[in-house]
Design a protein around this motif. Structure first.
Motif, PDB file in Angstrom:
ATOM      1  N   LYS A  29       0.860  -1.258  -0.106  1.00  0.00           N
ATOM      2  CA  LYS A  29      -0.170   0.058  -0.024  1.00  0.00           C
ATOM      3  C   LYS A  29       1.046   1.261   0.002  1.00  0.00           C
ATOM      4  O   LYS A  29       1.721   1.450   1.008  1.00  0.00           O
ATOM      5  N   VAL A  30       0.453   2.268  -0.777  1.00  0.00           N
ATOM      6  CA  VAL A  30       1.338   3.582  -0.998  1.00  0.00           C
ATOM      7  C   VAL A  30       0.142   4.551  -1.284  1.00  0.00           C
ATOM      8  O   VAL A  30      -1.046   4.396  -1.729  1.00  0.00           O
ATOM      9  N   PHE A  31       0.795   5.789  -0.928  1.00  0.00           N
ATOM     10  CA  PHE A  31      -0.121   7.048  -1.296  1.00  0.00           C
ATOM     11  C   PHE A  31      -0.006   7.345  -2.928  1.00  0.00           C
ATOM     12  O   PHE A  31       0.908   7.125  -3.579  1.00  0.00           O
ATOM     13  N   GLU A  32      -1.162   7.732  -3.179  1.00  0.00           N
ATOM     14  CA  GLU A  32      -1.094   8.067  -4.634  1.00  0.00           C
ATOM     15  C   GLU A  32       0.164   9.036  -5.179  1.00  0.00           C
ATOM     16  O   GLU A  32       0.468   8.871  -6.231  1.00  0.00           O
ATOM     17  N   LYS A  33       0.397   9.984  -4.168  1.00  0.00           N
ATOM     18  CA  LYS A  33       1.643  10.975  -4.673  1.00  0.00           C
ATOM     19  C   LYS A  33       2.734  10.066  -4.646  1.00  0.00           C
ATOM     20  O   LYS A  33       3.523  10.434  -5.602  1.00  0.00           O
ATOM     21  N   VAL A  34       3.010   9.159  -3.974  1.00  0.00           N
ATOM     22  CA  VAL A  34       4.200   8.368  -4.137  1.00  0.00           C
ATOM     23  C   VAL A  34       4.115   7.693  -5.480  1.00  0.00           C
ATOM     24  O   VAL A  34       5.274   7.582  -6.145  1.00  0.00           O
ATOM     25  N   ILE A  35       3.177   7.053  -6.059  1.00  0.00           N
ATOM     26  CA  ILE A  35       3.092   6.614  -7.166  1.00  0.00           C
ATOM     27  C   ILE A  35       3.553   7.388  -8.353  1.00  0.00           C
ATOM     28  O   ILE A  35       4.286   7.159  -9.480  1.00  0.00           O
ATOM     29  N   TYR A  36       2.975   8.832  -8.150  1.00  0.00           N
ATOM     30  CA  TYR A  36       3.351   9.674  -9.264  1.00  0.00           C
ATOM     31  C   TYR A  36       4.799  10.213  -9.273  1.00  0.00           C
ATOM     32  O   TYR A  36       5.211  10.758 -10.218  1.00  0.00           O
ATOM     33  N   GLU A  37       5.341  10.072  -8.022  1.00  0.00           N
ATOM     34  CA  GLU A  37       6.570  10.587  -8.047  1.00  0.00           C
ATOM     35  C   GLU A  37       7.567   9.550  -8.587  1.00  0.00           C
ATOM     36  O   GLU A  37       8.941   9.999  -8.841  1.00  0.00           O
ATOM     37  N   ASN A  38       7.527   8.510  -8.620  1.00  0.00           N
ATOM     38  CA  ASN A  38       8.107   7.329  -9.246  1.00  0.00           C
ATOM     39  C   ASN A  38       7.306   6.537 -10.041  1.00  0.00           C
ATOM     40  O   ASN A  38       7.246   5.380  -9.722  1.00  0.00           O
ATOM     41  N   PRO A  39       6.690   6.947 -11.209  1.00  0.00           N
ATOM     42  CA  PRO A  39       5.667   6.185 -11.803  1.00  0.00           C
ATOM     43  C   PRO A  39       6.451   4.907 -12.640  1.00  0.00           C
ATOM     44  O   PRO A  39       5.739   4.072 -12.870  1.00  0.00           O
ATOM     45  N   GLN A  40       7.792   5.068 -13.061  1.00  0.00           N
ATOM     46  CA  GLN A  40       8.157   3.859 -13.571  1.00  0.00           C
ATOM     47  C   GLN A  40       8.217   2.685 -12.849  1.00  0.00           C
ATOM     48  O   GLN A  40       8.332   1.497 -13.429  1.00  0.00           O
ATOM     49  N   LYS A  41       8.323   2.903 -11.521  1.00  0.00           N
ATOM     50  CA  LYS A  41       8.356   1.843 -10.665  1.00  0.00           C
ATOM     51  C   LYS A  41       6.989   1.099 -10.724  1.00  0.00           C
ATOM     52  O   LYS A  41       6.962  -0.419 -10.434  1.00  0.00           O
ATOM     53  N   TYR A  42       5.926   1.999 -10.613  1.00  0.00           N
ATOM     54  CA  TYR A  42       4.538   1.371 -10.357  1.00  0.00           C
ATOM     55  C   TYR A  42       3.898   0.838 -11.615  1.00  0.00           C
ATOM     56  O   TYR A  42       2.905   0.125 -11.670  1.00  0.00           O
ATOM     57  N   PHE A  43       4.251   1.802 -12.814  1.00  0.00           N
ATOM     58  CA  PHE A  43       3.304   1.594 -13.950  1.00  0.00           C
ATOM     59  C   PHE A  43       4.465   0.747 -14.642  1.00  0.00           C
ATOM     60  O   PHE A  43       5.000   1.307 -15.868  1.00  0.00           O
ATOM     61  N   THR A  44       4.495  -0.686 -14.415  1.00  0.00           N
ATOM     62  CA  THR A  44       5.416  -1.528 -15.227  1.00  0.00           C
ATOM     63  C   THR A  44       4.553  -1.737 -16.548  1.00  0.00           C
ATOM     64  O   THR A  44       3.597  -1.412 -16.814  1.00  0.00           O
ATOM     65  N   LYS A  45       5.378  -2.424 -17.480  1.00  0.00           N
ATOM     66  CA  LYS A  45       4.853  -2.816 -18.833  1.00  0.00           C
ATOM     67  C   LYS A  45       3.326  -3.558 -18.381  1.00  0.00           C
ATOM     68  O   LYS A  45       2.503  -3.278 -19.415  1.00  0.00           O
ATOM     69  N   ASP A  46       3.427  -4.559 -17.769  1.00  0.00           N
ATOM     70  CA  ASP A  46       2.268  -5.372 -17.342  1.00  0.00           C
ATOM     71  C   ASP A  46       1.017  -4.778 -16.838  1.00  0.00           C
ATOM     72  O   ASP A  46       0.040  -4.757 -17.247  1.00  0.00           O
ATOM     73  N   ILE A  47       1.515  -3.785 -16.013  1.00  0.00           N
ATOM     74  CA  ILE A  47       0.226  -2.737 -15.647  1.00  0.00           C
ATOM     75  C   ILE A  47      -0.444  -1.957 -16.833  1.00  0.00           C
ATOM     76  O   ILE A  47      -1.304  -1.745 -16.723  1.00  0.00           O
ATOM     77  N   LEU A  48       0.629  -1.248 -17.591  1.00  0.00           N
ATOM     78  CA  LEU A  48       0.355  -0.304 -18.481  1.00  0.00           C
ATOM     79  C   LEU A  48      -0.301  -1.284 -19.404  1.00  0.00           C
ATOM     80  O   LEU A  48      -1.339  -0.789 -20.046  1.00  0.00           O
ATOM     81  N   ASP A  49      -0.248  -2.515 -19.783  1.00  0.00           N
ATOM     82  CA  ASP A  49      -1.086  -3.255 -20.788  1.00  0.00           C
ATOM     83  C   ASP A  49      -2.440  -3.459 -20.078  1.00  0.00           C
ATOM     84  O   ASP A  49      -3.240  -3.572 -20.900  1.00  0.00           O
ATOM     85  N   LYS A  50      -2.614  -3.846 -19.021  1.00  0.00           N
ATOM     86  CA  LYS A  50      -3.724  -3.775 -18.363  1.00  0.00           C
ATOM     87  C   LYS A  50      -4.648  -2.641 -18.300  1.00  0.00           C
ATOM     88  O   LYS A  50      -5.726  -2.752 -18.724  1.00  0.00           O
ATOM     89  N   LEU A  51      -3.796  -1.514 -18.244  1.00  0.00           N
ATOM     90  CA  LEU A  51      -4.661  -0.025 -18.234  1.00  0.00           C
ATOM     91  C   LEU A  51      -4.981   0.113 -19.874  1.00  0.00           C
ATOM     92  O   LEU A  51      -6.212   0.846 -19.996  1.00  0.00           O
ATOM     93  N   ASP A  52      -4.227  -0.378 -21.032  1.00  0.00           N
ATOM     94  CA  ASP A  52      -4.650  -0.283 -22.101  1.00  0.00           C
ATOM     95  C   ASP A  52      -6.063  -0.820 -22.300  1.00  0.00           C
ATOM     96  O   ASP A  52      -6.708  -0.510 -23.173  1.00  0.00           O
ATOM     97  N   ALA A  53      -5.840  -2.093 -21.871  1.00  0.00           N
ATOM     98  CA  ALA A  53      -7.342  -2.728 -22.126  1.00  0.00           C
ATOM     99  C   ALA A  53      -8.357  -1.992 -21.534  1.00  0.00           C
ATOM    100  O   ALA A  53      -9.725  -2.009 -21.966  1.00  0.00           O
ATOM    101  N   ALA A  54      -8.203  -1.506 -20.086  1.00  0.00           N
ATOM    102  CA  ALA A  54      -9.303  -0.802 -19.547  1.00  0.00           C
ATOM    103  C   ALA A  54      -9.752   0.605 -20.318  1.00  0.00           C
ATOM    104  O   ALA A  54     -10.852   0.625 -20.351  1.00  0.00           O
ATOM    105  N   VAL A  55      -8.982   1.303 -20.693  1.00  0.00           N
ATOM    106  CA  VAL A  55      -9.393   2.393 -21.525  1.00  0.00           C
ATOM    107  C   VAL A  55     -10.063   2.325 -22.752  1.00  0.00           C
ATOM    108  O   VAL A  55     -10.809   3.013 -23.149  1.00  0.00           O
ATOM    109  N   TYR A  56      -9.697   0.934 -23.370  1.00  0.00           N
ATOM    110  CA  TYR A  56     -10.525   0.546 -24.201  1.00  0.00           C
ATOM    111  C   TYR A  56     -11.971   0.491 -24.052  1.00  0.00           C
ATOM    112  O   TYR A  56     -12.782   1.076 -24.811  1.00  0.00           O
ATOM    113  N   THR A  57     -12.145  -0.147 -22.934  1.00  0.00           N
ATOM    114  CA  THR A  57     -13.534  -0.347 -22.605  1.00  0.00           C
ATOM    115  C   THR A  57     -14.327   1.070 -21.954  1.00  0.00           C
ATOM    116  O   THR A  57     -15.482   1.544 -22.507  1.00  0.00           O
ATOM    117  N   GLU A  58     -13.470   1.875 -21.486  1.00  0.00           N
ATOM    118  CA  GLU A  58     -13.854   3.033 -20.784  1.00  0.00           C
ATOM    119  C   GLU A  58     -14.167   4.209 -22.027  1.00  0.00           C
ATOM    120  O   GLU A  58     -15.175   4.984 -21.947  1.00  0.00           O
TER     121      GLU A  58
END
Length: 346
Positions: free
Chosen positions: A304-333
């Protein structure tokens, strides 16, 4: 039947006519311009990896100081980074950009040319002349081109200039028709040449019981642009309360590829420009890629981390696997009628 229809196409004399099965010259989108911001790409194309269609007109509209020019410059910077032989033609009606502004955003000054223009007719003549000459080159010699008009709202007309010189203060009633005629011609030529155009424009509040934001310059742009995004903003402050940029609300007023009236927020930093990752946490939470746990964000590994921490080090949290899942999500959205992304688009 195909032979018969092909003969009709050939007899028309229209060199750009074709069977739909062969693809539509100038209309089909076969590439995109990455805006440099994942969530803005999603709003425009229903994919965080795509962005602006490479042969259409995209308009950024808003009141003064809503970040129109800065977002346009951010897209220009990403285009030049992604296209090593690409060039940018920047039509400036506001005298709003300087050499330092381009350099500060990592834009190679040798690959961008600025064209000061004061009337719609000047822009029309120069842009169409350039595109026509570009089309005369063999496709193997054509380099990627990106055009910016900043801004349509500040362009006058030849009649208005002449009237002003003569001391007349009558309103030019022909301006809307001239704008419409300009883009009626330019839209087709840009599509055939596969040249994207980003245009900024002012908005104003309409009169009436329920005022709404309207584009300056009449109805012409509404028909010409494939995508129109309305911008508004709020201040972005750091922990000390100092204003460090703006959060830009981007509402899709018109979209041919994604759902209209969708809105996303992008972050525009005074120092670094568009934040590529801002806005992704909201999508991740909505589609349960991340989870909201009180004031923190729970990741897929349970941490668990604060949202601010994620945006301060985005490459750590938005891995290729996470980005691919987000890509599928935004298609639906964002896509029309899209629940799951077709396999040939994944």
């Amino acid at each position: 039947m195909n032979d018969f229809l092909s003969s009709m196409v050939k007899s028309s004399g229209n060199k750009y006519a074709s069977l739909v099965s062969d693809g539509l010259e100038g209309s089909d989108v076969d590439g995109f311009v990455d805006t440099g911001c994942y969530i803005l790409n999603a709003l425009l194309s229903a994919s965080i990896y795509n962005g602006m269609p490479n042969n259409k007109i995209t308009a950024l509209a808003g009141e003064t100081s809503t970040g129109k020019t800065y977002i346009a410059l951010g897209i220009v910077s990403k285009f030049l980074k992604d296209n090593k032989e690409g060039v940018v033609l920047y039509f400036d009606s506001e005298q709003a950009v300087t050499s330092d502004m381009f350099k500060d955003r990592g834009i190679d000054p040798k690959r961008i040319a600025v064209f000061p223009v004061s009337t719609v007719e000047e822009f029309r003549h120069q842009a169409i002349t350039i595109v026509d000459k570009y089309l005369l080159h063999p496709k193997s010699e054509q380099k990627p081109i990106f055009i910016v008009l900043d801004s349509l709202g500040m362009l006058s007309t030849s009649k208005e200039m002449a009237d002003t010189a003569e001391g007349k203060d009558t309103k030019d009633m022909t301006r809307a028709q001239i704008i419409k005629a300009t883009f009626r011609v330019l839209t087709v030529k840009l599509g055939i040449a596969k040249i994207p155009l980003v245009m900024t424009n002012h908005t104003y509040q309409s009169m009436g019981m329920f005022p709404t934001s309207e584009l300056a310059g009449g109805q012409g742009l509404k028909y010409a642009a494939s995508t129109i995004i309305y911008l508004s903003k709020k201040k972005d402050k750091d922990s000390s309360g100092e204003v460090v940029g703006n959060i830009i609300h981007c509402k899709l007023y018109k979209g041919r590829f994604t759902k209209e009236n969708k809105m996303v927020d992008v972050r525009l930093s005074y120092e670094t420009g568009l934040d590529p990752y801002y806005g992704l946490v909201d999508i991740a939470v909505k589609y349960e890629i991340f989870k909201k746990n009180s004031t923190r964000i729970e990741l897929s590994d349970g941490s668990k981390v604060f949202e601010k921490v994620i945006y301060e080090n985005p490459q750590k949290y938005f891995t290729k696997d996470i980005l691919d899942k987000l890509d599928a999500a935004v298609y639906t959205e964002f896509s029309y009628g899209g629940e799951n992304k077709p396999e040939d688009e994944q």
